[in-house]
Design a protein around this motif. Structure first.
Motif, mmCIF file in Angstrom:
data_model
loop_
_atom_site.group_PDB
_atom_site.id
_atom_site.type_symbol
_atom_site.label_atom_id
_atom_site.label_comp_id
_atom_site.label_asym_id
_atom_site.label_seq_id
_atom_site.Cartn_x
_atom_site.Cartn_y
_atom_site.Cartn_z
ATOM 1 N N ILE A 54 30.374 -6.850 19.776
ATOM 2 C CA ILE A 54 30.803 -7.353 18.895
ATOM 3 C C ILE A 54 29.775 -7.632 17.634
ATOM 4 N N TYR A 55 28.524 -8.018 17.968
ATOM 5 C CA TYR A 55 27.475 -8.123 17.153
ATOM 6 C C TYR A 55 27.355 -6.784 16.207
ATOM 7 N N ASN A 56 27.146 -5.768 17.132
ATOM 8 C CA ASN A 56 26.936 -4.434 16.199
ATOM 9 C C ASN A 56 28.179 -4.119 15.368
ATOM 10 N N HIS A 57 29.427 -4.322 15.687
ATOM 11 C CA HIS A 57 30.468 -3.916 15.119
ATOM 12 C C HIS A 57 30.612 -5.229 13.804
ATOM 13 N N ILE A 58 30.411 -6.076 13.802
ATOM 14 C CA ILE A 58 30.792 -7.116 12.686
ATOM 15 C C ILE A 58 29.670 -7.957 12.210
ATOM 16 N N GLY A 59 28.340 -7.907 12.939
ATOM 17 C CA GLY A 59 27.343 -8.363 12.207
ATOM 18 C C GLY A 59 27.030 -10.025 12.761
ATOM 19 N N GLU A 60 25.935 -10.522 12.458
ATOM 20 C CA GLU A 60 25.443 -11.724 12.818
ATOM 21 C C GLU A 60 26.576 -12.754 12.491
ATOM 22 N N ARG A 61 26.716 -12.804 11.256
ATOM 23 C CA ARG A 61 27.511 -14.152 10.691
ATOM 24 C C ARG A 61 28.712 -14.152 11.332
ATOM 25 N N GLU A 62 29.519 -13.101 11.254
ATOM 26 C CA GLU A 62 30.980 -13.066 11.773
ATOM 27 C C GLU A 62 30.905 -13.482 13.383
ATOM 28 N N THR A 63 29.564 -12.902 13.911
ATOM 29 C CA THR A 63 29.839 -13.287 15.606
ATOM 30 C C THR A 63 29.549 -14.761 15.772
ATOM 31 N N LEU A 64 28.809 -15.232 14.850
ATOM 32 C CA LEU A 64 28.361 -16.760 15.191
ATOM 33 C C LEU A 64 29.563 -17.460 15.023
ATOM 34 N N LYS A 65 30.426 -16.889 13.956
ATOM 35 C CA LYS A 65 31.612 -17.786 13.840
ATOM 36 C C LYS A 65 32.791 -17.441 14.896
ATOM 37 N N ILE A 66 32.962 -16.401 15.763
ATOM 38 C CA ILE A 66 34.036 -16.330 16.727
ATOM 39 C C ILE A 66 33.349 -16.409 17.923
ATOM 40 N N ILE A 67 32.037 -16.422 18.295
ATOM 41 C CA ILE A 67 31.659 -16.634 19.601
ATOM 42 C C ILE A 67 31.125 -17.859 19.873
#
Length: 86
Positions: free
Chosen positions: A51-64
């Motif tokens: 998920i991190y590799n596909h959408i980046g750190e910022r978005e990953t922090l929002k959804i995980i």
């Protein structure tokens, strides 16, 4: 780690994703993982890495929900090369 369903729903609306297959492709994970996560199942480090590799750190922090883990601690488990975790 768990997926924050409300945040994921906002992500889906922003990206105009229509179904689990499109969402799974966008996140780089299996659609069955997303179905299980919807019911509160935890997801593993490798799924979060994808998920991190596909959408980046910022978005990953929002959804995980890292459940006590920090992003720095999570990233330390992998090699970080040119914005990707390996």
């Amino acid at each position: 780690m768990k997926i924050r369903i409300k945040a994921l729903n906002k992500f889906v609306k922003r990206r105009r994703i229509r179904n689990y297959i499109e969402l799974a492709y966008e996140l780089g994970v299996d659609e069955n993982l997303l179905r299980l996560a919807e019911y509160g199942q935890r997801i593993g480090y490798d799924a979060v890495k994808e998920i991190y590799n596909h959408i980046g750190e910022r978005e990953t922090l929002k959804i995980i929900n890292f459940e006590g883990e920090t992003m720095r601690g999570f990233k330390s488990k992998y090699q970080y090369i040119r914005g990707q975790l390996y």
